[in-house]
Design an enzyme around this catalytic site. Structure first.
Site, PDB file in Angstrom:
ATOM      1  N   LYS A 239     -23.786  28.505 -12.228  1.00  0.00           N
ATOM      2  CA  LYS A 239     -23.453  28.895 -13.599  1.00  0.00           C
ATOM      3  C   LYS A 239     -22.525  27.892 -14.271  1.00  0.00           C
ATOM      4  O   LYS A 239     -22.612  27.662 -15.473  1.00  0.00           O
ATOM      5  CB  LYS A 239     -22.822  30.289 -13.606  1.00  0.00           C
ATOM      6  CG  LYS A 239     -23.802  31.412 -13.302  1.00  0.00           C
ATOM      7  CD  LYS A 239     -23.136  32.766 -13.431  1.00  0.00           C
ATOM      8  CE  LYS A 239     -24.129  33.894 -13.164  1.00  0.00           C
ATOM      9  NZ  LYS A 239     -23.506  35.222 -13.278  1.00  0.00           N
ATOM     10  N   ARG A 240     -21.640  27.288 -13.490  1.00  0.00           N
ATOM     11  CA  ARG A 240     -20.695  26.341 -14.114  1.00  0.00           C
ATOM     12  C   ARG A 240     -21.403  25.079 -14.594  1.00  0.00           C
ATOM     13  O   ARG A 240     -20.876  24.335 -15.417  1.00  0.00           O
ATOM     14  CB  ARG A 240     -19.569  25.994 -13.143  1.00  0.00           C
ATOM     15  CG  ARG A 240     -19.999  25.226 -11.912  1.00  0.00           C
ATOM     16  CD  ARG A 240     -18.843  25.102 -10.924  1.00  0.00           C
ATOM     17  NE  ARG A 240     -19.238  24.444  -9.704  1.00  0.00           N
ATOM     18  CZ  ARG A 240     -19.193  23.134  -9.517  1.00  0.00           C
ATOM     19  NH1 ARG A 240     -18.778  22.344 -10.501  1.00  0.00           N
ATOM     20  NH2 ARG A 240     -19.553  22.595  -8.378  1.00  0.00           N
TER      21      ARG A 240
END
Length: 469
Positions: A239-240
């Site tokens: 997600k980052r």
């Protein structure tokens, strides 16, 4: 032969970037070859599969424009078929019931690891004929003992796997539910899938699935295992790095064609070309041109592509998506200028539809306050008489077009003996609340006579109240 590809996500979460790329590659291959694209929902993980995840997948596919020709098919609606094929394999001696307990399997693997052997099922129930009281058996596929599996992969080339490396796979659990590798085989067989395009994390499953297909006397599909997507730092995409739901990109103001263009370039290339229309993707896509190495996700490149599509896309199409973003701000797009004209005015300076909607909100509703720095700088000095002169000149203007509006601004500046910027900037802050907008004549034209004059009056009252100038 009619090409038949499939996209088979598990509904245990949203449609993410990796899954969307797999769907795109499968869709493009089918479209280029006049084939059929099948959507299959692999929902046999009853604990983790949810209706919300199914909806998220369908929503993401629809937004991207990846229309499917057949489906969606749900594995949970095919349990009778899986049981039928399981029984067929049992009857033919190509599968058997295994009564080993978990404790026995754990002990077996511990012994193997102690001997520095690869942990694998040793086939101790292969020739068992009697049931074991109190134990519900699983069903295992009887994998060939000798020979090798040859995978003619359309991306990786030839891959050889020795059968000695493969143990007897569980195809049905003790409660009768089928396992992933088995359901995939039955589905691909029944649905006539000719080409399986998927991530290379599935490569280890392929020889097992091919052996089951061979045991069923079924034709083998062609396989293409696509390298994974990594973050810009070389680590697994998370997600980052931007591995969020496809619909998050919609929410963040990206056009679907920008996302598709970016996805197709994650692992595939056609010369040095960077920008592809969907029609060009279909015409040019070739599995043989997929890179063998992993791709890196670059958010800056995606943003660049999105700005390109905002700049060069059909304003009518871009406006279709802009309307949704205006609605997210509580704005009814019919309460102001045509969003098509907003796109034309704003697309050069806005990189996302979120930016475009936010920077265009003033066209549709009054702003709450002036930008403090903009007001201090542009409402001082000659601003009071500039605003007064503009109010009079614009109220008398019969032709509310940008050329005529520009003429009013120019003549006002000349009459007052100031530069055009000293007229344009106070007017811009008066009508938008900030010091930045499209060209002021375009802004005023789109805003309309009534709103423009009302906001000039509001600005004049603001200036008088603060004693500026």
């Amino acid at each position: 032969m009619t090409i038949r590809t499939r996209f088979a996500p598990s509904p245990t979460g949203y449609l993410h970037i990796g899954g969307a790329r797999t769907a795109l590659f499968s869709w493009l291959y089918a479209r280029r070859h006049g084939g059929t694209f099948v959507l299959r929902i692999e929902d046999t993980d009853l604990e983790r599969s949810t209706a919300e995840s199914v909806n998220a997948i369908l929503e993401g596919m629809t937004w991207l424009g990846l229309e499917y020709d057949e489906g969606p098919f749900y594995q949970t609606e095919r349990f009778d078929r899986y049981r039928q094929v399981t029984q067929q394999l049992l009857d033919e001696g190509k599968a058997y019931k295994c009564y080993c307990t978990r404790e026995e399997l754990d002990a077996m693997r511990a012994d193997q690891m102690a001997r520095k052997e690869k942990p694998r099922y040793d086939g101790r129930c292969r020739n068992r004929s009697e049931p074991r009281p109190g134990v519900e058996p699983v069903v295992r596929f009887r994998n060939p003992d000798e020979g090798q599996v040859t995978i003619e992969d359309m991306v990786r080339g030839q891959v050889l796997v020795s059968n000695a490396e493969l143990d007897d796979l569980i195809i049905a659990r003790s409660d009768g539910t089928p396992t992933y590798n088995f359901t995939v085989v039955v589905d691909d067989l029944d649905m006539g899938i000719t080409h399986v395009i998927r991530g290379d994390d599935h490569l280890s499953n392929t020889p097992r699935q091919m052996n089951i297909l061979a045991a069923l006397g079924a034709p083998l599909p062609r396989y293409a295992h696509v390298p994974m997507i990594l973050g810009a730092d070389g680590s697994r995409l998370s997600k980052r790095h931007g591995a969020v739901s496809v619909m998050q990109y919609r929410d963040d103001g990206y056009l679907p064609e920008a996302v598709l263009n970016y996805l197709v370039r994650l692992g595939w290339s056609h010369g040095d070309q960077e920008v592809f229309s969907v029609d060009e993707m279909i015409e040019l896509f070739d599995l043989g041109q997929i890179n063998h190495s992993a791709s890196s996700f670059n958010p800056d490149k995606l943003l660049w592509l999105n700005h390109h599509y905002l700049m060069h896309g059909d304003p009518l199409h871009v406006a279709h998506h802009l309307r949704w973003h205006l609605g997210q701000l509580g704005i009814d797009p019919t309460d102001g200028p045509d969003p098509v004209e907003i796109v034309k005015a704003q697309r050069e300076r806005c990189k996302t539809l979120v930016d475009m909607a936010r920077h265009s909100a003033f066209f549709y509703r009054d702003f709450a306050a002036y930008d403090e720095k903009a007001a201090q700088k542009n409402f001082a000095g000659d601003a009071p008489r500039v605003l007064e002169a503009l109010r009079a000149a614009l109220s008398d203007l019969s032709d509310w077009q940008r050329e005529a509006i520009h003429g009013v601004l120019a003549s006002t500046a000349e009459d007052l003996g100031v530069k055009l910027g000293s007229v344009a900037q106070p007017l811009r802050v008066a009508v938008t609340g900030t010091s930045v907008s499209p060209p002021i004549d375009v802004t005023v034209e789109l805003l309309g006579r009534e709103k423009t004059l009302c906001r000039i009056d509001r600005a004049r009252e603001f200036v008088r109240a603060l004693g500026l100038g």
